[in-house]
Scaffold this active site. Sequence first.
Site, PDB file in Angstrom:
ATOM      1  CG  HIS A 143      51.082  28.780  29.588  1.00  0.00           C
ATOM      2  ND1 HIS A 143      51.594  27.860  28.704  1.00  0.00           N
ATOM      3  CD2 HIS A 143      49.784  28.435  29.792  1.00  0.00           C
ATOM      4  CE1 HIS A 143      50.643  26.994  28.383  1.00  0.00           C
ATOM      5  NE2 HIS A 143      49.535  27.315  29.024  1.00  0.00           N
ATOM      6  CE  LYS A 170      46.779  27.206  26.513  1.00  0.00           C
ATOM      7  NZ  LYS A 170      46.836  26.075  27.424  1.00  0.00           N
ATOM      8  CE  LYS A 314      23.583  49.830  42.147  1.00  0.00           C
ATOM      9  NZ  LYS A 314      22.323  49.661  42.834  1.00  0.00           N
ATOM     10  CG  ASP A 351      18.246  50.006  41.927  1.00  0.00           C
ATOM     11  OD1 ASP A 351      18.022  48.876  41.474  1.00  0.00           O
ATOM     12  OD2 ASP A 351      19.365  50.377  42.327  1.00  0.00           O
TER      13      ASP A 351
END
Length: 592
Positions: A143, A170, A314, A351
């Site tokens: 980890h 892992k 956007k 839109d």
Amino acid sequence: MGSLPFTVSDLQTSTNGARSSPTLLCTPLMGTTVDQMLIEMGKAKEIGADVVEIRLDCLRTFNPRQDLEILIKRSSLPTLVTYRPIWEGGQYEGDENKRQDALRLAMEMGANYIDVELEVAHDFNSSIDGKKPDNFKVIVSSHNFHNTPSAEAIGNLVARIQATGADIVKIATTALDITDCARIFQIMVHSQVPTIGIVMGERGLISRLLSPKFGGYLTYGALEAGAISAPGQPTAKDLLDLYNFRLIGPDTKVYGIIGKPVGHSKSPLLFNAAFKSVGLDAVYVHYLVDDVEKFFNTYSSIDWSGCSCTIPHKEAALKCMDEIDPIAKKIGAINNIVRRPDGKLIAFNTDYIGAISAIEDGLRGLNGTIPSAGSPLAGKLFVVLGAGGAGKSLAYGAAQKGARVVVANRTFERAKELADKVGGQAMTLAEVENFHPEEGMVLANTTSVGMKPKIDLTPISKEALKHYCVVFDAIYTPKDTRLLREARETGAVVVYGTEMLIRQGFEQYKNFTGLPGKMHHIVVEALKHYCVVFDAIYTPKDTRLLREARETGAVVVYGTEMLIRQGFEQYKNFTGLPAPEDLFRQLMEKHA
Ligand code: ATR
């Protein structure tokens, strides 16, 4: 650390790599008593998990022999036993030998997996050498709660884990950026041993969701939203029901919404349900993106098939596109990006399409509307209130349809700038009150006036509304704004903001899949068996039947065509001469 772009070959190896069975869904049990864990086990089974992770370090008191006996024997799902020490992010602070004794005991008592940390794995694995029961596997885990190292460093880590004799590798790292997940995907795809790859944190969510695509051995799904065992963990229920986890495989196309924040977006819910309903091998995820350019550079293979784009990206996303729909370019904002089969990115602004098509249908719905071949907006006086992002979309969209556009805004300069660009007229909001050069105008509100919580406000007086035949409000909270209520009272047709929201989604779905949206799903299903569809109705000319038939790819034949042709036949019968077809058509158009 460089982020590595995906290539097609990267993904192709996923079918040849270590993957041999579907990715398992493991639910961690975090109860503080054995009884609580038993209840959680039942819930995990009910939700549909494949494995439960018994987190021994969460138990307030732990009697190894007695408690393991109960927990392992009573579990109706395969068990993974973890006893995470504090030095690896867990809660166990006691003696290391006792901890490892408990893990060995879990193995002897029939646990299917145990998870042991890399730091101690070498000695631990030596201690159980030759004693491992059949169907028992050791997961060796590492980890990193700080970052996600370079691909090379992760590769070395995998080699170190493998060298301990791990059955399953892992690696859990921490996402500082969504592109960190790419390095973990690469490791999973190329690994020759079963691998669990997880990038923790909200920016790492896709590493968990897309684990089945990249051949991950297992992914974790929490029992409840508050009960996560690591940062960024989704719930098992969301994995299964929201993201269609069981349907994801190596060939699944990945779509998503890029934004920041983005977790609140309901788009995954809508798109995944739509994909599932038509059996499309595709998934739609939340992409928490900080740097749009880096995102597109990293996830650049055709499997990353497109995305929706929300605040604040956007405008920034425009720079990364290979092609932009001309109106979207003028508006200066995109919200829908599709990767073409040649890998190029093409962007749209749905839109404006959503809003304009809803207003067009509003106009078509007016009693006595003259059917015409083009848009019912053509020639209409179209008043846009507001000159922000939504105002631009409406103004450009209406101008493109041939409307005469008026932009009215609180700040006149902004109105003027936009009006000049669309070849329209500018005025202040106050001036709109007395503006009625003609009747039957169209009004579109894009200001936030009337939005929750200030629902008593309205951008224009009821008195002024009587000159409009159709009134649209981009606000959708509440759906029925004061503006729309008053417009209805004055006799106008009203078009809800929710309609724009829904339709822009349909457009995105169409762009992504090439399929018609879910809106008229049943009709479309029924129509797709017809190659030609005729409607005897000619008011309106373009009926819903014909529009939907066109969406399914059929050739449509208008009712007006029948009307005109029967006239030709009558003329021929009367006169014995061929009908002057062009003259007939011109006159019909003019006086329809
Ligand atoms: P959006 O992208 O949703 O259109 P925006 O770009 O912030 O949002 O634009 C908001 C629009 O609402 C603007 O036209 C704004 O007018 P100004 O240009 O004068 O700021 C308008 N607006 C916001 N609050 C308003 C209010 N109280 N009265 C009138 N107009 C308002």
